[in-house]
Design a protein around this motif. Structure first.
Motif, PDB file in Angstrom:
ATOM      1  N   GLN A  71       0.818  -1.214   0.000  1.00 28.02           N
ATOM      2  CA  GLN A  71       0.000   0.000   0.000  1.00 28.02           C
ATOM      3  C   GLN A  71       0.857   1.272   0.000  1.00 28.02           C
ATOM      4  O   GLN A  71       0.316   2.368  -0.065  1.00 28.02           O
ATOM      5  N   ARG A  72       2.185   1.084   0.100  1.00 27.49           N
ATOM      6  CA  ARG A  72       3.135   2.194   0.136  1.00 27.49           C
ATOM      7  C   ARG A  72       2.890   3.128   1.344  1.00 27.49           C
ATOM      8  O   ARG A  72       3.091   4.339   1.265  1.00 27.49           O
ATOM      9  N   ASN A  73       2.480   2.519   2.453  1.00 25.21           N
ATOM     10  CA  ASN A  73       2.273   3.278   3.683  1.00 25.21           C
ATOM     11  C   ASN A  73       3.589   3.305   4.465  1.00 25.21           C
ATOM     12  O   ASN A  73       3.723   2.689   5.526  1.00 25.21           O
ATOM     13  N   PHE A  74       4.565   4.025   3.952  1.00 25.62           N
ATOM     14  CA  PHE A  74       5.907   3.944   4.510  1.00 25.62           C
ATOM     15  C   PHE A  74       6.021   4.602   5.884  1.00 25.62           C
ATOM     16  O   PHE A  74       6.760   4.119   6.744  1.00 25.62           O
ATOM     17  N   TYR A 104      13.078   3.027   4.347  1.00 24.92           N
ATOM     18  CA  TYR A 104      13.796   4.262   4.029  1.00 24.92           C
ATOM     19  C   TYR A 104      13.856   4.511   2.526  1.00 24.92           C
ATOM     20  O   TYR A 104      13.708   5.659   2.072  1.00 24.92           O
ATOM     21  N   SER A 105      14.062   3.449   1.747  1.00 22.43           N
ATOM     22  CA  SER A 105      14.102   3.615   0.290  1.00 22.43           C
ATOM     23  C   SER A 105      12.746   4.084  -0.226  1.00 22.43           C
ATOM     24  O   SER A 105      12.672   4.951  -1.103  1.00 22.43           O
ATOM     25  N   GLY A 106      11.670   3.504   0.315  1.00 20.48           N
ATOM     26  CA  GLY A 106      10.331   3.913  -0.089  1.00 20.48           C
ATOM     27  C   GLY A 106      10.052   5.364   0.244  1.00 20.48           C
ATOM     28  O   GLY A 106       9.310   6.050  -0.473  1.00 20.48           O
ATOM     29  N   MET A 107      10.671   5.846   1.329  1.00 21.74           N
ATOM     30  CA  MET A 107      10.506   7.245   1.739  1.00 21.74           C
ATOM     31  C   MET A 107      11.531   8.158   1.066  1.00 21.74           C
ATOM     32  O   MET A 107      11.576   9.356   1.351  1.00 21.74           O
ATOM     33  N   GLU A 108      12.357   7.566   0.196  1.00 21.52           N
ATOM     34  CA  GLU A 108      13.427   8.280  -0.515  1.00 21.52           C
ATOM     35  C   GLU A 108      14.465   8.855   0.445  1.00 21.52           C
ATOM     36  O   GLU A 108      15.121   9.853   0.144  1.00 21.52           O
ATOM     37  N   LYS A 109      14.638   8.198   1.565  1.00 23.99           N
ATOM     38  CA  LYS A 109      15.709   8.540   2.497  1.00 23.99           C
ATOM     39  C   LYS A 109      16.877   7.601   2.214  1.00 23.99           C
ATOM     40  O   LYS A 109      17.156   6.665   2.970  1.00 23.99           O
ATOM     41  N   TYR A 110      17.564   7.871   1.122  1.00 22.77           N
ATOM     42  CA  TYR A 110      18.542   6.914   0.610  1.00 22.77           C
ATOM     43  C   TYR A 110      19.816   6.856   1.460  1.00 22.77           C
ATOM     44  O   TYR A 110      20.448   5.796   1.525  1.00 22.77           O
ATOM     45  N   ASN A 138      21.179  -0.267  -5.860  1.00 18.41           N
ATOM     46  CA  ASN A 138      20.062   0.605  -6.246  1.00 18.41           C
ATOM     47  C   ASN A 138      20.073   1.907  -5.446  1.00 18.41           C
ATOM     48  O   ASN A 138      19.824   2.993  -5.988  1.00 18.41           O
ATOM     49  N   VAL A 139      20.357   1.771  -4.151  1.00 18.95           N
ATOM     50  CA  VAL A 139      20.397   2.951  -3.284  1.00 18.95           C
ATOM     51  C   VAL A 139      21.549   3.874  -3.689  1.00 18.95           C
ATOM     52  O   VAL A 139      21.392   5.099  -3.764  1.00 18.95           O
ATOM     53  N   LYS A 140      22.702   3.290  -3.963  1.00 21.18           N
ATOM     54  CA  LYS A 140      23.853   4.099  -4.366  1.00 21.18           C
ATOM     55  C   LYS A 140      23.587   4.785  -5.714  1.00 21.18           C
ATOM     56  O   LYS A 140      24.043   5.910  -5.948  1.00 21.18           O
TER      57      LYS A 140
END
Length: 210
Positions: A71-74, A104-110, A138-140
């Motif tokens: 549901q992308r409820n990060f 964190y990745s879903g929240m774009e907190k890479y 992917n994160v890098k």
């Protein structure tokens, strides 16, 4: 680069230590049988009840995590993770850190995801690190660390289930650098036909900008 270290599993010493304590209780302190029986209760609790409870909590956590992740409820997931203090303390640490990195990745907190994944890799046997290295690459990439991302993608074992995404990401890195542009476009156009979801959107966006 992982640091070499010596790890001692103190839990393996519990039984011999307990037997030594029992010996002292029986032959030195003359402990009554009822007290001895109470002392020995820790064994079935630790080796039977505790693993059963831990597994139950972990399965419930995974089901709840999968639902909210789809549901992308990060933000909800992050709070859910923090509320599960028992699993964070006693659960499978590498798996818990991996879950946190996905949040964190879903929240774009890479940057946070990068730090957590590096910790998870340290705790994971080398034979089971492919998925973690893939996620870290992917994160890098998202952080613009293309050299490190490229090295990690290329270092993944052959036959990895992430083959298509790896090919796409390497082509995207080439485009970002302005290197082998024609070959990169050709790769992306080929992979576009078999892509869906986020990957397809990423390829389409890259080709439209190229």
């Amino acid at each position: 680069m992982s640091k070499s270290r010596i790890e001692i599993d103190w839990r393996r010493a519990l039984i011999p230590i307990s037997l030594a304590i029992m010996f002292l209780m029986v032959f030195y302190f003359k402990t009554p049988l009822w007290a001895l029986a109470l002392f020995m209760l820790w064994m079935p609790i630790y080796y039977l009840a505790y693993p059963w409870y831990l597994r139950k909590r972990w399965l419930n956590f995974e089901r709840e995590f999968a639902f909210h992740f789809q549901q992308r409820n990060f933000k909800t997931l992050l709070q859910f993770y923090r509320d599960n203090w028992f699993l964070r303390k006693f659960g499978p640490r590498a798996e818990m850190l991996t879950k946190l990195s996905l949040i964190y990745s879903g929240m774009e907190k890479y940057r946070e995801a990068e730090q957590v994944l590096e910790q998870a890799i340290e705790l994971t046997p080398s034979t089971h690190r492919d998925r973690l290295y893939y996620n870290l690459a992917n994160v890098k990439y998202e952080l613009g660390k293309y050299d490190e991302a490229e090295q990690m993608y290329k270092a993944l074992n052959r036959g990895t289930p992430f083959g298509q995404t790896v090919r796409v990401q390497l082509a995207l890195i080439d485009l970002q650098r302005g290197r082998s542009v024609a070959a990169a476009k050709k790769t992306l156009q080929t992979e576009l036909e078999n892509s869906t979801g986020v990957l397809k959107t990423r390829i389409t966006d890259a080709l439209s900008r190229a």
